[in-house]
Each structure stands twice: as C-alpha cells, then as structure tokens.
Design an enzyme around this catalytic site. Structure first.
Site, PDB file in Angstrom:
ATOM      1  N   ASP A  44      42.747  20.586  63.911  1.00 18.88           N
ATOM      2  CA  ASP A  44      43.417  21.179  65.065  1.00 18.88           C
ATOM      3  C   ASP A  44      44.665  20.360  65.402  1.00 18.88           C
ATOM      4  OD1 ASP A  44      43.692  22.569  67.758  1.00 18.88           O
ATOM      5  OD2 ASP A  44      41.750  23.336  67.077  1.00 18.88           O
TER       6      ASP A  44
ATOM      7  N   HIS B  44      45.000  21.818  72.740  1.00 20.99           N
ATOM      8  CA  HIS B  44      44.109  22.793  72.125  1.00 20.99           C
ATOM      9  C   HIS B  44      42.944  22.106  71.409  1.00 20.99           C
ATOM     10  CE1 HIS B  44      42.852  25.709  68.977  1.00 20.99           C
ATOM     11  NE2 HIS B  44      43.213  26.636  69.857  1.00 20.99           N
TER      12      HIS B  44
ATOM     13  N   ASN C 256      43.344  36.640  67.146  1.00 22.37           N
ATOM     14  CA  ASN C 256      43.587  37.185  68.486  1.00 22.37           C
ATOM     15  C   ASN C 256      44.492  38.408  68.467  1.00 22.37           C
ATOM     16  OD1 ASN C 256      42.077  35.111  69.560  1.00 22.37           O
ATOM     17  ND2 ASN C 256      43.826  33.838  70.110  1.00 22.37           N
TER      18      ASN C 256
ATOM     19  N   SER D  76      39.817  30.936  69.430  1.00 23.85           N
ATOM     20  CA  SER D  76      39.792  29.477  69.280  1.00 23.85           C
ATOM     21  C   SER D  76      38.679  28.860  70.104  1.00 23.85           C
ATOM     22  CB  SER D  76      41.126  28.875  69.733  1.00 23.85           C
ATOM     23  OG  SER D  76      42.076  28.903  68.707  1.00 23.85           O
TER      24      SER D  76
END
Length: 935
Positions: free
Chosen positions: A147, A192, A284, A373
C-alpha cells in the site's frame, strides 16, 4: 549506450534510446539473507530517454520471441479508496471524535468499537469478530500490506515521537520495504495504507481507539504507492516477490487496475505457489469487470457492502467475484449512530510527515473511509485468523472463507455478492464444507440402491451431526415428467460423527435412468454448513422380458380352426432391448422346439405367428420363450387347444378374460368375479368355482349357470387364487388357468373397528405370591376378524417399559422375575390397519424365597480399621434382619476375619439358621473365638 550482448536486443535498445535496464527485483542489493529464485532475475524494467510510441515499441520487442518471453507497459495502478464528495473531497475521510468515551462494553474495551459496525454481527452488516477471538486472534501470522506504507514506523516505533498514532503501540510489525524510494523506510505519506493495516491488526482491547480483525497478527508494511496513492505494476510485482521471500503468509492488496499484466500475474502465481494467500479489492467502478489483481483466480476477490448488507454503489462486480465485506457508504447513516456508515480505523489522512512538522491540519486521528480498499483488509484479517489455527494452504483458506460466507442476493454464488458476506466466527468455528461425495458429482450408471457418503471434519475437532437431503429428481426416460421438490427431503441423519470421518446413509429403491440431486448439512451444535449440491444419474438395470401371456387360442380352448394364427402378449420393461421370441409347438405335452418367431422392439405388445394347417380334432401344446439383448429369458407356461371336431361333440371353450385380471392389485374388498366362456357347438354351460388364499384353491361353488360369482367381503392386502371349470350339457369339461389378484391395503377407517381391549389377565390384577417363573396371559381378539398383534409392557414402576412387540399369541413368557417384588404390566392390541386398543394397567407381587433354598444372598460387611495397638476381642457378632414380608426358610452365613501383624490372623466361622420370621433380627458371631494381635 546500453549493451546486453544480445545483438538483436541491443539493436532495438539503441533504436529506441533505452536509457536504463534494471532488474525488477535485485534482491542482493536489499538483503543477503535470501537468494533470488530462478525466473525473477530475468525480469527487467526499461526506461527510455524520450517519449516513445508505446505500441510500436511493444510490437518491435515482441518479435524477439527467442530472447523475449513477454514485453508490456509498466502500467499505472492505484488504491481503491472511494473519494467522498463531502467533508474532505481530497481524501474522502470523515473524522470520529468519540474514542475517549466509555461505551460500557466489557470486551473489547476499545471505546471506538461501538461504531465499528463492520466488526459487529451480521445483523449489523458486520463480520462477527468478537466470538471468533475466542478461537483465534491471528497470532503467529504475518500479513504483508502492499500500500502507501503504514504510519511512520521509524519515527513512531523507534524514537516514540509524540505526534504519532496511539493505537498501533501494541501491534506487531516486521521489517518491510519501500519500493517507491528503494529504501527500508515504509512510513505512510497518504494515510490509506495505515487505515488498511488498522483494519487487519489495530491494537485491540487496550482501552483506547478501535479494534482490528486479527489483533495479534504481524504487519509487514510494503510501500508500493506514492503520497497520491498511485504506483506502477513493477513496484507492486517487486512487493509481492519481497513479501513472499521474506515470510509473509497473507498479502493484502487494496488496489487495482483494468489491465491484465504478465509481470503482475507471474508475481501473484509465484506467491500462491509458495503458500501465500492473496486478497485484493474488486474495484470501485460500480460496474462489471473486476480489477487486477482481484481478477486472477488464485486471488480472493473482495467486493463491498454497506450497513444493510446490500452492495455498495461503487463496488465492482462480476462472475469471478469471490466474496463481499464491509466497505461502507459515507452517504448514509443507516444505523443512526450519528456518523456516516464508513469503515473506522486510525490513520493520518493528509500524510503530514511527523518529523519536524508543526502538526497542523488533521494529523493522526480516527477516520471513516469507504471503498473496496476498506473491504479487502477485513478478508485479509480473517485469512490471518485461519492461518493462526493451522489452516495454512491458500487454496483451503480461500475455500473456507467462501464456504462460510453468509449468502446474499440470489441463492448461491452470484456476480454481485460472490459467495456472500464474509463471517469471521463461522470461518474459524463452523465445520468444514462436506467433501469427496460418493457417488462423485455427475456420476452415471449409479445403482438404484446406494450408500451416499461424504467426508466431514471440524477445525476444532467437535462431534458433528450430518444430514443428507434430496433436492431434485430428474427422469431421463421419454414420457416421464420431472418431479419437482419444493422442500428438500431428508434422506437420513447421522449424529455424533467424529471429525475427520467418512459418513454414509443408505438410499434405496431409486428409479432407473433417473437423475438425482442431493446435498449435506453438517452442524456442530452451534453452527452449520451446507455442501455443494451433487448430482448423479442411475443406470438402466436390465430386467428380463415380460413373460409371454394372454395366448390365442386361449389355454384349453376347443373347436379351434385348423388354420389358426397363434398370438400372445410380449414386450420388455427396458426401452432399449430387442426381444427374440422362440416357439415350442406340437402334440406332445412337452412340445419340441418349432422355430424362431422373430425379433421385435420392446414396445411391441402383441406378436402373431402362423403355424400352418393343423389336423382336425387334435390337441396341440405350445409355449413361447422371450430373450432380450442382454441374454435374459422369460418363458411362458405350456398352453393347449383342441382343433374343431366336425363329426362329434366339441369341448367348451376354456374360461378366459377374468375380472379381476390375472395378477391385478389394489382390488376392492367387495369385488365380483367374472369371466368369459362359450361352446363351439352352442351347448348350455355350467361352471364350478375354485377360490381361496391357497394355490391351488378349493372348490367353493358347483353347477352355477351364470358367468359371475360373489365371494363376499375379502380381507385387505391379501392374495387370492381362483379358477373356473366350464361343463357342457353332454358332460364335457374345459378347465381355465389359475388366476390370482391382491386386494387393496386401504380400508375406510369408519368401517374398521379397533381390537377388543386386552382382558382377563393372568396373574389376576393384585395377585400375590405369584411364582417368579410365571407366564403372563390375557384374552383379546377383533370384532372385524382382523389379525391382531400385541405389545407387552412389564416393569417395577407404574410406567413399565416395552419388553415385547408384534406377538401373535395371547401369552408371554418373561425372564425369571425377582422374589418378593411388585410388577406392573399392560398389553396393547393392534389390528392389521394400525388401530390400537390399550389394556388396563395390572399388577402382581411375586412370592418370597422358596423353601427349597434356590436363592443365595451375600451381605458384605465394610472393612473395619482398628487402632494400631495390641488388642484382644473375645467375640465378634453381627446382627442380620429379615426385612421381607415372608418367612425366610433358611440362611447360611460365613464370617472370615483376616489381618493382624504380618497377616497372621485368619479366623472363619459359619453356620445356618432356619425359619427366620419377617422383621426378626438374628445374631451371627465368631462363637467366642479370641481375636488378638497388632493391626
């Protein structure tokens, strides 16, 4: 100038101005602890000096197939957080400020857990983590988070900088790597990655902040995205190789791109083949078509749901979606907790660097985010829980997560929810999905009497209950309609099955050439799991041909034309057999073989054959043998007929065309027997009737002049035999064959009377001094004459147990009874239709001990511990009381005393006393023998 010493490759490198060629994963530069597996070292990243037409470059390098396996762009890839157009349009986050409040929840005691609906039970749209923690917390598992990094490990966890996270202090971390800047510093400059890591393993039950799914798992932070959440496939592939080689058990990937990449696919397969479980966000886009790497079959692909367990509006879907997990929806507050329904974890959403900053803006805190996520790390955490309890194979982890998911949407797997909403508790607690079915799925030519079986096991080795169900029957034979089953039919159930066992039930009397669907449900008393639906098809069991029947001329017929054509009924129950018929024919009672009639399809019901001109006034005998394609044979009886006599009296035609038809079943109990007959000379006929339940039947009527007979009301479910003899006026007779039929088993219960109540018991009710070897008897019967059976209940309480059933007699010989004991007994009568009548509860008392001795009873006296000193006892006596109600005719007794110092005392006294009255106490003793010694 870059030189590879591969001539054709060097030509292209020069033509397209290659600036650099770097190995994708130069592990030797990062650590000397591991070696590079073969294949990884052959992947290179090319950088060009100026912009190039990428399609032209790809085409040119692809032509070098002898030295280039594949060539592709270094695709851009990004995280799968959904940017919410609300509180913060840049980062899509909403802060939570309630982590200091006292929720009143004892476990976990993290104050923010109350609004982490995504970790609550499925009734709140969550994955049910709390009961799962009683079984596993992820201890001993390493989860690599590919990430934007995690926190600022160097400043926070090495120097304990004051402006760091407060709720990762107890979280386990292992060394990761930064592939964006090619150094070991894996701090998060976006937020994130930290949020994702918190969902997996945030410090839990520490009285502050929030919780993670697998709080005792270790996080391996691998930074592959920059501060904007953007990166390249090359960095992601490097991160996957690094995680695999440095001991990660799970790889969590909350990112995706719309392109398939050979480099990414190769890295994913490498990890999977080396025992690493991979989890990835579906994407998404809100539309169809999973992102990569989620689209790869060896990766667990994760879509997103919101609080009400419906698909989040942004969640990408497709047939290859595996499961869904909470991803949240910041546009809604469906649980009315005052916060948007996002996923709550701790992070620094603006990526403010801790070192030397003024820490203005937001900085560290607890924030709601949404996106696939956020869904992905929920599944990564469950994978860690499973790995921790010994389920380590990535294929099995994926199956387990899918098998224990709660089905949503259409029944079974679908494109919007996959197998359903993941559930942490079911994943670690529920039995494994039943496997290895027998018959194997889609088996053919299965027998019609089989043992269904499956293999069952439980992760916690609990005893299992296994239920087998039929869910569909699909005949394959023409003209047979499908049997639709609205509710599954229980085939059988087996309880208390040991984990790791094969369990089976018997399924009998299936139909031939028919498809069956079945499944199994296994439960451990707390949770249950359902198997896949399995299918098999039965084969055709070869049955013999039908017995040739209904001959013409009919058996015994007279006056038959000399040009007669023989005919009979044939056929075969199997739709694919051809039948060959052979004829035996002549004037002998055992006729010789005459010839082959021919071969016919199985549905040819009537077969005819001309034997040529016959002699007048002659009796002929004949039979037919039918043989099918499989060699099975059916043979008719021997029939006979007499040809026409032009000069004298002809015999009557043998009676034929019986009603009920020969072999017919389910016949009414008040049926009338009818038949056909006649006489070639026109003579008047009379008939003798033979009828009964034996074969041959007895004669029941003589010289009746009509062709029907009333046998009266018949017994249900009984086979009757009958025949008719026809007699003409001149006394000539023709005898019909013996026919049979079976009556119906149904009777209108309003016409049936229950059996008589059992009565007249012996021993009589209340009798005493009954012999212990008595035989019980009673009277019974039935007003309709039905057959009656009896069930006997006998015992020492007023609710005696069943000791015998289905007795056809009115007596019962029990085992030898106890002396001086009251017994209770009852008889229940049942007729052949199931109606029952219960007798009264009777009682009797057996006699005391017989005068002849017979019974020997021993009374054990407890051991007596004496004080360890020298003692002297002149006599030892014991009182014995006859507590019975009867005279005790005799009592034999023995007293033996052993012990003393070195075991030297061994004294025995015995004797016999006669005629001890009820309640009398007698004394037995050692008769003054002295007892002395030490001990």
């Amino acid at each position: 100038l870059i030189v590879t010493k591969i001539p054709l490759l060097d030509v292209l490198d020069a033509k397209y101005h290659v600036k650099s060629i770097e190995p994708l994963f130069p592990v030797e530069e990062k650590s000397n602890r591991i070696s590079i597996p073969s294949g990884i070292s052959n992947i290179y990243r090319l950088t060009f000096s100026s912009d190039m037409d990428i399609k032209l470059v790809l085409s040119a390098y692809s032509l070098l197939s002898d030295v280039v396996e594949y060539v592709e762009p270094d695709y851009e890839i990004q995280t799968c957080v959904y940017l919410y157009e609300g509180d913060d349009p840049e980062n899509g986050t909403i802060p939570y400020n309630g982590t200091d409040s006292d929720t009143g929840i004892e476990y976990p005691n993290d104050p923010g857990f109350e609004v982490q609906w995504h970790l609550h039970g499925p009734d709140e749209g969550g994955i049910e983590v709390v009961p799962a923690w009683q079984i596993s917390t992820g201890k001993g598992t390493i989860v690599a988070v590919l990430d934007t990094g995690v926190g600022d490990l160097y400043e926070c966890h090495v120097h304990k900088h004051p402006y760091c996270s407060e709720d990762f202090n107890e979280t386990c971390f292992v060394q990761g790597y930064n592939f964006v800047k090619e150094n070991p510093q894996t701090g998060d400059d976006n937020g994130h990655g930290t949020h994702v890591a918190g969902t997996i393993a945030e410090s839990t039950n520490n009285g502050i902040g929030v919780c993670g799914v697998a709080p005792d798992a270790c996080i391996m932070p691998i930074k592959v995205f920059n501060y904007r959440g953007e990166g390249y496939v090359s960095d992601v592939a490097e991160g996957i190789y690094y995680a695999t080689l440095y001991g990660a058990n799970i790889i969590s990937m909350s990112f995706g791109m719309p392109y398939d990449s050979s480099a990414l696919r190769e890295a994913v397969n490498f990890a999977y083949q080396n025992g690493v479980t991979l989890v990835a966000s579906a994407g998404n886009t809100g539309g169809p078509g999973l992102m990569y790497p989620a689209a790869y079959s060896c990766v667990i692909s994760v879509g997103a749901t919101q609080y009400d367990k419906t698909r989040a509006f942004y969640s990408t879907f497709g047939q290859n979606l595996d499961v869904v997990a909470p991803g949240g929806n910041l546009r809604l507050d469906q649980n009315n907790d005052g916060y948007p329904d996002g996923i709550l974890q701790e992070t620094n959403p603006l990526g403010i660097p801790v070192s030397g900053c003024s820490c203005g803006g937001r900085g560290w805190g607890y924030y709601f985010l949404m996106g696939t996520s956020m869904a992905c790390p929920h599944v990564s955490g469950i994978a860690a829980l499973l790995y921790s309890i010994g389920i380590t194979d990535p294929r099995e982890i994926k199956e387990r997560i899918c098998d224990t998911a709660i089905d949503l949407g259409q029944e079974g797997k679908d494109a919007f929810y996959g197998y359903g909403l993941v559930n942490a508790y079911r994943a670690v607690e529920a039995p494994f999905k039943p496997s290895d079915p027998y018959p194997a799925d889609e088996s053919r030519d299965v027998g019609i009497d089989i043992n269904l079986s499956v293999y069952v096991r439980d992760p916690n080795d609990e005893l299992l209950n296994v239920s087998f169900y039929c869910t569909g029957i699909y005949p394959y034979r023409p003209g047979v309609k499908e049997e639709k089953i609205e509710e599954p039919i229980l085939i059988g159930r087996v309880a208390n099955v040991t984990s790791g066992s094969r369990v089976s039930v018997r399924w009998s009397n299936l139909s031939e050439y028919t498809g069956y669907s079945w499944f199994v449900i296994v439960d451990d008393g707390d949770t249950e799991i359902k198997s896949d639906v399995f299918h098999f098809r039965t084969g055709v069991v070869n049955d013999p041909p039908f017995i040739p029947s209904d001959p013409y001329p009919m058996n015994g017929l007279t006056g038959v034309s000399t040009n007669v054509v023989l005919s009979f009924n044939g056929g075969d129950p199997d739709p694919y057999d051809n039948i060959t018929y052979k004829l035996w024919f002549g004037t002998d009672e055992n006729p010789p073989f005459y010839g082959v009639i021919g071969s016919y399809p199985p549905d040819t019901a009537r077969i005819a054959y001309a034997v040529g001109k016959l002699e007048n006034n002659t009796r002929y005998y004949w039979k037919v043998v039918a043989e099918d394609s499989g060699g099975l044979i059916s043979e008719s009886p021997i029939w006979s007929f007499v040809t026409f006599n032009p000069h004298g009296n002809n015999l009557p035609y043998a009676p034929y065309n019986p009603n009920p038809h020969d072999g017919e079943t389910d016949i009414d109990l008040n049926t009338i027997l009818t038949w056909s007959s006649g006489d070639p000379d026109g003579d008047t006929l009379t008939y003798d009737i033979y009828f009964g339940t034996s074969n041959p039947p007895p004669k029941v009527a003589t010289d009746i002049d009509i062709n029907h007979y009333n046998p009266g009301t018949l017994q249900p479910h009984t086979t009757y035999y009958w025949k008719v003899v026809a007699r003409d006026a001149k006394g000539s007779e023709s005898e019909g064959t013996i026919w049979h039929f079976t009556t119906t088993s149904f009777i209108n219960v309003t016409e049936n009377t229950p059996p008589y109540p059992p009565d007249n018991p012996y021993p009589e009710d209340g009798a005493v001094n009954v012999s212990v070897d008595t035989v019980l008897s009673w009277s019974g019967g039935d007003p309709d004459g039905d057959m009656v059976t009896y069930a006997i209940y006998l015992g020492k309480t007023t609710s005696p147990p069943l000791v015998a059933s289905n007795l056809s007699t009115t007596h019962y010989n029990p085992p030898v009874l106890d002396y001086n004991t009251t017994y209770y007994w009852r008889v229940i009568a049942r007729d052949s239709y199931g109606l029952t009548t219960e007798g009264e509860l009777w009682a009797f008392t057996t006699s005391g001990f017989s005068s002849g001795g017979g019974e020997n009873t021993s009374y054990d006296i407890p051991d007596v511990a004496l004080i360890p000193k020298f003692i002297c006892i002149n006599n030892l006596s014991i009182g014995v009381k006859n507590e019975g109600e009867y005279l005790l005719s005799s009592l034999e007794w023995t007293i033996r005393i052993k012990g003393g110092l070195l075991g030297l005392i061994d004294i025995t006294s015995d004797g016999m006393i006669e005629d001890i009255q009820p309640n009398e106490i007698i004394e037995i003793s050692t008769d003054g023998k002295p007892i002395f010694g030490l001990g």
